[in-house]
Design a protein around this motif. Structure first.
Motif, PDB file in Angstrom:
ATOM      1  N   LYS A  80       0.858  -1.179   0.000  1.00  0.00           N
ATOM      2  CA  LYS A  80       0.000   0.000   0.000  1.00  0.00           C
ATOM      3  C   LYS A  80       0.890   1.222   0.000  1.00  0.00           C
ATOM      4  O   LYS A  80       1.813   1.336   0.813  1.00  0.00           O
ATOM      5  N   ILE A  81       0.632   2.156  -0.906  1.00  0.00           N
ATOM      6  CA  ILE A  81       1.463   3.349  -1.001  1.00  0.00           C
ATOM      7  C   ILE A  81       1.051   4.331   0.078  1.00  0.00           C
ATOM      8  O   ILE A  81      -0.069   4.856   0.067  1.00  0.00           O
ATOM      9  N   THR A  82       1.950   4.541   1.017  1.00  0.00           N
ATOM     10  CA  THR A  82       1.717   5.446   2.138  1.00  0.00           C
ATOM     11  C   THR A  82       2.723   6.583   2.156  1.00  0.00           C
ATOM     12  O   THR A  82       2.406   7.699   2.553  1.00  0.00           O
ATOM     13  N   THR A  83       3.955   6.309   1.717  1.00  0.00           N
ATOM     14  CA  THR A  83       5.019   7.310   1.721  1.00  0.00           C
ATOM     15  C   THR A  83       5.630   7.433   0.323  1.00  0.00           C
ATOM     16  O   THR A  83       5.361   6.618  -0.573  1.00  0.00           O
ATOM     17  N   GLN A  84       6.477   8.427   0.144  1.00  0.00           N
ATOM     18  CA  GLN A  84       7.190   8.598  -1.123  1.00  0.00           C
ATOM     19  C   GLN A  84       8.068   7.385  -1.417  1.00  0.00           C
ATOM     20  O   GLN A  84       8.202   6.976  -2.574  1.00  0.00           O
ATOM     21  N   ASP A  85       8.663   6.798  -0.398  1.00  0.00           N
ATOM     22  CA  ASP A  85       9.494   5.603  -0.599  1.00  0.00           C
ATOM     23  C   ASP A  85       8.673   4.445  -1.152  1.00  0.00           C
ATOM     24  O   ASP A  85       9.165   3.650  -1.967  1.00  0.00           O
ATOM     25  N   ASP A  86       7.410   4.336  -0.712  1.00  0.00           N
ATOM     26  CA  ASP A  86       6.537   3.283  -1.233  1.00  0.00           C
ATOM     27  C   ASP A  86       6.303   3.467  -2.728  1.00  0.00           C
ATOM     28  O   ASP A  86       6.255   2.496  -3.499  1.00  0.00           O
ATOM     29  N   LEU A  87       6.156   4.717  -3.147  1.00  0.00           N
ATOM     30  CA  LEU A  87       5.930   5.002  -4.564  1.00  0.00           C
ATOM     31  C   LEU A  87       7.145   4.602  -5.394  1.00  0.00           C
ATOM     32  O   LEU A  87       7.002   4.017  -6.478  1.00  0.00           O
ATOM     33  N   VAL A  88       8.328   4.881  -4.887  1.00  0.00           N
ATOM     34  CA  VAL A  88       9.558   4.483  -5.582  1.00  0.00           C
ATOM     35  C   VAL A  88       9.644   2.962  -5.689  1.00  0.00           C
ATOM     36  O   VAL A  88       9.996   2.408  -6.741  1.00  0.00           O
ATOM     37  N   ARG A  89       9.298   2.281  -4.607  1.00  0.00           N
ATOM     38  CA  ARG A  89       9.331   0.809  -4.631  1.00  0.00           C
ATOM     39  C   ARG A  89       8.309   0.259  -5.620  1.00  0.00           C
ATOM     40  O   ARG A  89       8.592  -0.705  -6.358  1.00  0.00           O
ATOM     41  N   ALA A  90       7.127   0.868  -5.677  1.00  0.00           N
ATOM     42  CA  ALA A  90       6.103   0.421  -6.623  1.00  0.00           C
ATOM     43  C   ALA A  90       6.574   0.593  -8.061  1.00  0.00           C
ATOM     44  O   ALA A  90       6.304  -0.249  -8.921  1.00  0.00           O
ATOM     45  N   GLU A  91       7.285   1.690  -8.335  1.00  0.00           N
ATOM     46  CA  GLU A  91       7.841   1.905  -9.678  1.00  0.00           C
ATOM     47  C   GLU A  91       8.759   0.747 -10.057  1.00  0.00           C
ATOM     48  O   GLU A  91       8.692   0.212 -11.167  1.00  0.00           O
ATOM     49  N   GLY A  92       9.631   0.352  -9.119  1.00  0.00           N
ATOM     50  CA  GLY A  92      10.548  -0.743  -9.403  1.00  0.00           C
ATOM     51  C   GLY A  92       9.843  -2.059  -9.620  1.00  0.00           C
ATOM     52  O   GLY A  92      10.183  -2.820 -10.540  1.00  0.00           O
ATOM     53  N   LEU A  93       8.831  -2.342  -8.804  1.00  0.00           N
ATOM     54  CA  LEU A  93       8.101  -3.598  -8.940  1.00  0.00           C
ATOM     55  C   LEU A  93       7.325  -3.656 -10.250  1.00  0.00           C
ATOM     56  O   LEU A  93       7.275  -4.703 -10.917  1.00  0.00           O
ATOM     57  N   LEU A  94       6.733  -2.530 -10.639  1.00  0.00           N
ATOM     58  CA  LEU A  94       6.013  -2.515 -11.912  1.00  0.00           C
ATOM     59  C   LEU A  94       6.965  -2.665 -13.083  1.00  0.00           C
ATOM     60  O   LEU A  94       6.630  -3.296 -14.091  1.00  0.00           O
ATOM     61  N   SER A  95       8.161  -2.098 -12.964  1.00  0.00           N
ATOM     62  CA  SER A  95       9.151  -2.254 -14.038  1.00  0.00           C
ATOM     63  C   SER A  95       9.490  -3.724 -14.255  1.00  0.00           C
ATOM     64  O   SER A  95       9.656  -4.180 -15.389  1.00  0.00           O
ATOM     65  N   LEU A  96       9.587  -4.476 -13.157  1.00  0.00           N
ATOM     66  CA  LEU A  96       9.866  -5.905 -13.277  1.00  0.00           C
ATOM     67  C   LEU A  96       8.723  -6.640 -13.954  1.00  0.00           C
ATOM     68  O   LEU A  96       8.925  -7.593 -14.709  1.00  0.00           O
TER      69      LEU A  96
END
Length: 394
Positions: free
Chosen positions: A213-229
């Motif tokens: 669940k995106i709660t912080t800016q760091d979560d958004l960065v992690r989601a970007e990486g996971l979607l890239s995979l």
């Protein structure tokens, strides 16, 4: 064959996301060529077990919501949004009341800011409702837990039997509807807590570590990486187009890559005859196996006579987004003796990027001649070739 009970999905996206920071609610933050909510919705709209999807939104966010669903194209499963309430629990109850008219047997309730729910996870929750009144995806707690107070570490908490709850949380519709009505006005942490209060037995379903669940800016960065995979299906398409010139003196400009460029000859074509955009449109359509420009916009159809070619390119880009893909690069080479392209290349790159809704660094526009050889060398016409790369979900 017995028909399966209908499953509806309620996406809860009415929150303000104060912990995330900034003026934009986190569910509308950019993420891999769309916004967070677009990815959340797509996961459920594409799932074969889902019959309807409805979203609870903040009354002030209708324009943001409309922009979020635009990349999804026409979606018969997607119902009109409902306005949420002051608290998440209010939003869920309002969404359930709106769904009641459609008579679903099951409902999944999903956080709008949780964009990475996999098809397998959704299937597990839906299937669990065949034998249980409620289903909750969980991930085991693996880190050591500490109790803290006043900035100091206290004792260690036994993590045996503890798990982190996720969404989508699944319920038999009638039972969760009644449970929410019974606790209206109370503040409970999630829908599973509402079900617990009603005495519903909740089955444990295997969650997923990347279902964050995106709660912080760091979560958004992690989601970007996971979607890239996940976007690991890399496709490349090519396009080529030619238009002849009319007699000199028939025009003062022609359209090239969406920009008017001075020239004394008109280009002959059914639309505005923009060879750059036509070639790129074919390249994108080819990359996703969607035919060619003539299939989508046949020259025999009078509605496309004199049409602006940016509409063709925007259509092809929309098809990429509908498939959950992103455009990685677009490269156009214009072939002619005249007009001179160099002075207009920056504007062309900017316009193509705008149409595709990508950054300019992903767009290249070049020009070359054929050293006065062939029909372009004789200035009888103009040609363009293009290569486009897209990334689609695996």
């Amino acid at each position: 064959m017995t028909a399966q009970p209908a499953t509806a999905v309620l996406i809860v996206a009415a929150g303000r996301g104060h912990r995330f920071g900034g003026d934009m609610p986190k569910q509308y933050m950019p993420l891999q060529g769309a916004v967070v909510l677009t990815h959340t919705l797509r996961a459920f709209l594409q799932h074969p077990d889902v019959a309807q999807v409805i979203t609870a939104i903040h009354p002030d966010d209708r324009d943001l919501y409309d922009a979020a669903i635009a990349p999804l194209g026409t979606q018969p499963k997607l119902l009109a949004p409902v306005h949420g309430g002051a608290e998440r629990q209010d939003s869920v109850r309002m969404g359930l009341e709106a769904l009641a008219a459609h008579g679903p047997a099951k409902v999944l309730i999903q956080d709008g800011a949780r964009p990475l729910a996999s098809a397998g996870l959704i299937t597990r929750v839906v299937s669990a409702l065949d034998t249980h009144a409620a289903a909750l995806p969980c991930v085991a707690v693996t880190d050591t837990l500490k109790r803290v107070a006043d900035g100091m570490v206290g004792d260690t908490v036994d993590r045996t039997g503890l798990a982190r709850a996720q969404t989508p949380q699944g319920f038999r519709f009638a039972e969760i509807m009644a449970a929410h009505k019974a606790v209206a006005g109370e503040a409970l942490t999630d829908d599973a807590a509402v079900a617990e209060r009603a005495g519903m037995a909740i089955a444990l379903v295997e969650g997923a570590e990347d279902n964050l669940k995106i709660t912080t800016q760091d979560d958004l960065v992690r989601a970007e990486g996971l979607l890239s995979l996940r976007l690991g299906d890399i496709r490349t398409g090519s396009g080529f187009d030619v238009h002849k010139f009319d007699a000199p003196g028939t025009a003062s400009e022609i359209m090239l890559c969406g920009i008017p460029v001075p020239h004394d000859c008109d280009t002959v074509g059914h639309s505005d005859a923009d060879v750059g955009l036509h070639a790129l449109t074919d390249a994108l359509l080819g990359a996703i196996g969607a035919g060619d420009i003539g299939e989508h916009f046949p020259p025999s159809d009078p509605q496309w006579k004199g049409a602006a070619s940016w509409k063709f390119l925007a259509h092809a880009a929309g098809l990429v987004r509908e498939r959950g893909g992103v455009i990685a690069s677009a490269d156009i080479t214009i072939i002619c003796e005249r007009p001179k392209v160099g002075p207009y290349r920056p504007a062309m790159r900017a316009r193509v990027a705008e149409i595709l809704e990508i950054t300019e660094e992903r767009v290249s526009v070049k020009a070359t001649t054929t050293e006065q050889l062939g029909f372009t060398g004789r200035r009888e016409g103009i040609a363009a070739q293009s290569v486009a790369t897209v990334r689609l979900p695996l």
